[in-house]
Design a protein around this motif. Structure first.
Motif, mmCIF file in Angstrom:
data_model
loop_
_atom_site.group_PDB
_atom_site.id
_atom_site.type_symbol
_atom_site.label_atom_id
_atom_site.label_comp_id
_atom_site.label_asym_id
_atom_site.label_seq_id
_atom_site.Cartn_x
_atom_site.Cartn_y
_atom_site.Cartn_z
ATOM 1 N N ASP A 212 7.245 -47.353 -2.790
ATOM 2 C CA ASP A 212 8.052 -47.092 -1.596
ATOM 3 C C ASP A 212 9.341 -46.395 -2.030
ATOM 4 O OD1 ASP A 212 6.181 -48.407 -0.052
ATOM 5 O OD2 ASP A 212 7.202 -50.338 -0.220
ATOM 6 N N GLY A 213 9.663 -45.270 -1.394
ATOM 7 C CA GLY A 213 10.861 -44.528 -1.773
ATOM 8 C C GLY A 213 10.657 -43.565 -2.911
ATOM 9 N N TYR A 214 9.443 -43.518 -3.492
ATOM 10 C CA TYR A 214 9.079 -42.567 -4.549
ATOM 11 C C TYR A 214 9.933 -42.716 -5.804
ATOM 12 C CZ TYR A 214 6.765 -40.477 -0.544
ATOM 13 O OH TYR A 214 6.002 -40.294 0.572
ATOM 14 N N GLY A 215 10.334 -43.951 -6.116
ATOM 15 C CA GLY A 215 11.048 -44.171 -7.367
ATOM 16 C C GLY A 215 10.156 -43.971 -8.570
ATOM 17 N N ALA A 216 8.862 -44.235 -8.410
ATOM 18 C CA ALA A 216 7.859 -43.947 -9.441
ATOM 19 C C ALA A 216 6.681 -43.305 -8.736
ATOM 20 C CB ALA A 216 7.435 -45.213 -10.175
ATOM 21 N N MET A 217 6.177 -42.203 -9.295
ATOM 22 C CA MET A 217 5.144 -41.452 -8.571
ATOM 23 C C MET A 217 4.215 -40.736 -9.532
ATOM 24 S SD MET A 217 5.701 -38.493 -5.689
ATOM 25 C CE MET A 217 4.314 -37.745 -4.836
ATOM 26 N N TYR A 218 2.907 -40.969 -9.345
ATOM 27 C CA TYR A 218 1.860 -40.188 -10.003
ATOM 28 C C TYR A 218 1.370 -39.181 -8.979
ATOM 29 C CZ TYR A 218 -2.798 -38.950 -11.730
ATOM 30 O OH TYR A 218 -3.913 -38.260 -12.133
ATOM 31 N N THR A 219 1.293 -37.906 -9.365
ATOM 32 C CA THR A 219 0.861 -36.889 -8.423
ATOM 33 C C THR A 219 -0.047 -35.880 -9.122
ATOM 34 O OG1 THR A 219 1.600 -35.094 -6.948
ATOM 35 C CG2 THR A 219 2.984 -35.570 -8.854
ATOM 36 N N SER A 220 -1.103 -35.487 -8.427
ATOM 37 C CA SER A 220 -2.046 -34.504 -8.952
ATOM 38 C C SER A 220 -2.386 -33.536 -7.830
ATOM 39 C CB SER A 220 -3.318 -35.173 -9.467
ATOM 40 O OG SER A 220 -4.267 -34.202 -9.880
ATOM 41 N N SER A 221 -2.039 -32.270 -8.007
ATOM 42 C CA SER A 221 -2.290 -31.265 -6.974
ATOM 43 C C SER A 221 -3.550 -30.466 -7.240
ATOM 44 C CB SER A 221 -1.092 -30.307 -6.890
ATOM 45 O OG SER A 221 -0.880 -29.660 -8.139
ATOM 46 N N VAL A 222 -4.201 -30.702 -8.379
ATOM 47 C CA VAL A 222 -5.405 -29.933 -8.708
ATOM 48 C C VAL A 222 -6.532 -30.882 -9.069
ATOM 49 C CG1 VAL A 222 -4.207 -27.856 -9.483
ATOM 50 C CG2 VAL A 222 -4.584 -29.707 -11.083
ATOM 51 N N ASP A 223 -7.689 -30.680 -8.434
ATOM 52 C CA ASP A 223 -8.889 -31.466 -8.740
ATOM 53 C C ASP A 223 -8.553 -32.941 -8.939
ATOM 54 O OD1 ASP A 223 -10.354 -29.105 -8.676
ATOM 55 O OD2 ASP A 223 -10.021 -28.730 -10.806
ATOM 56 N N PRO A 224 -8.040 -33.623 -7.909
ATOM 57 C CA PRO A 224 -7.617 -35.014 -8.090
ATOM 58 C C PRO A 224 -8.774 -35.911 -8.512
ATOM 59 C CG PRO A 224 -7.737 -34.442 -5.755
ATOM 60 C CD PRO A 224 -7.884 -33.162 -6.518
ATOM 61 N N VAL A 225 -8.448 -36.876 -9.352
ATOM 62 C CA VAL A 225 -9.402 -37.876 -9.851
ATOM 63 C C VAL A 225 -8.732 -39.232 -9.707
ATOM 64 C CG1 VAL A 225 -10.449 -36.260 -11.492
ATOM 65 C CG2 VAL A 225 -8.532 -37.688 -12.208
ATOM 66 N N PRO A 226 -9.473 -40.329 -9.874
ATOM 67 C CA PRO A 226 -8.799 -41.633 -9.927
ATOM 68 C C PRO A 226 -7.742 -41.623 -11.025
ATOM 69 C CG PRO A 226 -11.172 -41.943 -9.725
ATOM 70 C CD PRO A 226 -10.953 -40.470 -9.946
ATOM 71 N N PRO A 227 -6.516 -42.007 -10.732
ATOM 72 C CA PRO A 227 -5.440 -41.920 -11.733
ATOM 73 C C PRO A 227 -5.804 -42.679 -13.005
ATOM 74 C CG PRO A 227 -4.548 -42.427 -9.573
ATOM 75 C CD PRO A 227 -6.029 -42.539 -9.455
ATOM 76 N N PRO A 228 -5.710 -42.035 -14.171
ATOM 77 C CA PRO A 228 -6.032 -42.733 -15.428
ATOM 78 C C PRO A 228 -5.092 -43.916 -15.651
ATOM 79 C CG PRO A 228 -5.862 -40.342 -15.753
ATOM 80 C CD PRO A 228 -5.331 -40.627 -14.393
ATOM 81 N N LEU A 229 -5.669 -45.059 -15.975
ATOM 82 C CA LEU A 229 -4.873 -46.274 -16.105
ATOM 83 C C LEU A 229 -3.772 -46.154 -17.158
ATOM 84 C CD1 LEU A 229 -4.363 -49.124 -15.163
ATOM 85 C CD2 LEU A 229 -6.124 -49.926 -16.756
ATOM 86 N N PRO A 230 -4.029 -45.588 -18.369
ATOM 87 C CA PRO A 230 -2.923 -45.462 -19.340
ATOM 88 C C PRO A 230 -1.761 -44.631 -18.808
ATOM 89 C CG PRO A 230 -5.036 -45.133 -20.422
ATOM 90 C CD PRO A 230 -5.313 -45.144 -18.955
ATOM 91 N N ALA A 231 -2.067 -43.591 -18.025
ATOM 92 C CA ALA A 231 -1.000 -42.757 -17.467
ATOM 93 C C ALA A 231 -0.169 -43.560 -16.472
ATOM 94 C CB ALA A 231 -1.603 -41.533 -16.793
ATOM 95 N N VAL A 232 -0.825 -44.340 -15.622
ATOM 96 C CA VAL A 232 -0.100 -45.122 -14.612
ATOM 97 C C VAL A 232 0.668 -46.267 -15.270
ATOM 98 C CG1 VAL A 232 -0.334 -46.494 -12.514
ATOM 99 C CG2 VAL A 232 -1.768 -44.474 -12.846
ATOM 100 N N GLN A 233 0.112 -46.856 -16.318
ATOM 101 C CA GLN A 233 0.843 -47.898 -17.034
ATOM 102 C C GLN A 233 2.115 -47.330 -17.658
ATOM 103 O OE1 GLN A 233 -2.339 -49.178 -19.635
ATOM 104 N NE2 GLN A 233 -2.746 -51.020 -18.411
#
Length: 472
Positions: A212-233
């Motif tokens: 909420d508020g975009y303090g932390a954000m993963y974003t993919s504008s090309v060929d989106p896939v399920p966000p890789p867990l190591p990247a989100v961690q």
């Protein structure tokens, strides 16, 4: 002797005209009264003026709403059809738009039950008699949590309702799934890895996963896939640090090379967070390099997570590529061969992007490598002190061949800078396409979205991408 006054005599013609006029008026009054009497006697037989034509969708709208509302798991349903006045104004060859249906689900149901409810909704719509293929929007708001879900299923068989409820069950505060965008929001950075695990289990690609508020954000504008867990961690850890004000993990591929970039904004110096990122092992878990930039209060610092740098995308090496191009008789591009341009201003999650182009205006192919040399010009006519550096330090650029009429591009990226006090913004870019070429002044204000200039201000750091072939 007194004379008696003579009474005026009317001309016989005037008398005749007067009589005829009175007779005609009386006849008209009699005919009118007789017509009213006949109309009163036949009032039940006279047809009332026809009502404006009512569309079939408008006629059955309430019936469809009632049938949808009777489905187990539906809290309310609304069917919207085109207004009758607008419907009459449509040309004959233009079909009326399909009805728009919104279904509000009952809360706290299982993903399977919610999906079964929407499958039943499609069953009713299929046999409802509504014209065309009605568009469906599914919404839900969880009482006491303010968590919301808004979905636009593509049709029967779409499992987005099941997946949306699964995200809500995992603690999502907002779920928005449509054909064009898939976004899930969590309350805090620590909630994002759990939501990423759900996306992986469901095999649900996401364009964004944020707090909420975009303090932390993963974003993919090309060929989106399920966000890789190591990247989100990694994103969650960066966003949870005390000095962090915002952390953004972007997968962006303007050049066909989807290199992730982690951008962290901190209060104070950037070095502690930069050192922490270099020591992190998340890039090893992800199996690829992650470039980072940490913007501090006064300076910035860049590098690679886990100190795992990118390998060259040219396996034969730049020297072998240059030798091959020379063997094919393709000469290097010269200044007169190229016409410079600027386009593609964009903004995303605290970053800014601009694309410099080089079009081959000669009648023969030429080879291009490296990156353009740049400086910037402000509205005041002065040149700001800007640090321009390569996208991937230490990597040899790949040599590209630009055919006649072909275009090479170089993307510029910089962090958003404050324009609250109306600063002297950059209005032009000074470009030298290749060594020895003349400097070309390109007006940024001609680019859509940048008509007032861009926030490349004093002290900015601009990352300059290598020349690559533009997509055809």
């Amino acid at each position: 002797m007194t004379e008696t006054p003579q009474t005026a005599r009317l001309h016989p013609l005037y008398v005749v005209v007067g009589v005829l006029f009175v007779a005609l008026v009386a006849l008209a009054l009699w005919a009118t009264a007789r017509g009213d009497d006949q109309a009163a006697g036949q009032g039940d037989e006279r047809e009332a003026p026809a009502d404006p034509a009512t569309s079939q969708d408008a006629t059955i709208r309430e019936d469809v709403e009632r049938d949808l509302g009777a489905i187990e798991g539906v809290e309310s349903a609304t069917v919207e059809v085109l207004d009758e006045d607008l419907l009459e104004g449509l040309p004959e060859h233009v079909p009326a738009p399909a009805a728009s249906v919104t279904v509000d689900l009952e809360s706290f149901r299982t993903p399977e039950d919610a999906q079964a409810t929407v499958d039943a909704v499609y069953g009713v719509l299929t046999t409802s008699g509504l014209s065309g293929s009605p568009t469906l929007t599914v919404v839900d708001t969880l009482p006491g949590t303010a968590a919301t879900m808004r979905l636009e299923p593509t049709g029967p068989g779409d499992r987005s309702v099941h997946d949306g409820v699964a995200f809500l069950d995992a603690g999502a505060t907002a779920v928005h799934l449509t054909a064009d965008n898939a976004a899930v929001t969590g309350r805090e950075p620590a909630a994002l890895p759990g939501l990423a695990e759900v996306a992986g289990t469901l095999a649900r690609p996401l364009n964004s996963l944020s707090t909420d508020g975009y303090g932390a954000m993963y974003t993919s504008s090309v060929d989106p896939v399920p966000p890789p867990l190591p990247a989100v961690q990694l994103l969650a850890e960066a966003g949870s640090r005390d000095e962090t004000t915002q952390a953004v993990y972007e997968v962006r591929s303007p050049t066909g090379n989807p290199v992730p970039l982690l951008t962290v904004y901190v209060e104070g110096p950037p070095t502690p967070v930069a050192d922490w990122l270099r020591a992190s092992g998340q890039a090893d878990l992800l199996g690829s390099a992650i470039a980072f930039t940490v913007y501090g209060s006064e300076t910035s610092e860049s590098g690679f997570v886990s100190d795992r740098e990118l390998v060259s995308t040219d396996p034969a090496g730049d020297e072998a590529d240059a030798a091959a191009a020379a063997a094919d008789g393709i000469p290097p591009c010269t200044g007169p061969d190229l016409r410079a341009g600027v386009t593609g201003f964009d903004a995303a999650a605290g970053s800014r992007f601009l694309t410099v182009t080089a079009e081959n205006v000669s009648d023969a192919p030429c080879a291009l490598d490296g990156r353009p040399w740049l400086s910037f010009l402000r509205a005041s006519g002065t040149v700001p002190d800007v640090l321009a550096e390569p996208e991937v330090p230490g990597q040899s650029p790949v040599r590209v061949v630009v055919p006649p009429g072909g275009v090479a591009t170089s993307q510029l990226r910089w962090g958003a800078m404050s324009t609250a006090n109306d600063p002297d913004q950059t209005t032009s870019v000074l470009v030298t396409t290749v060594p020895g070429a003349e400097v070309t002044r390109l007006r940024v204000t001609d680019v859509p979205g940048a008509d007032s200039g861009v926030d490349i201000l004093e002290g900015a750091r601009v990352v300059v991408g290598d020349w690559v072939r533009a997509a055809s």
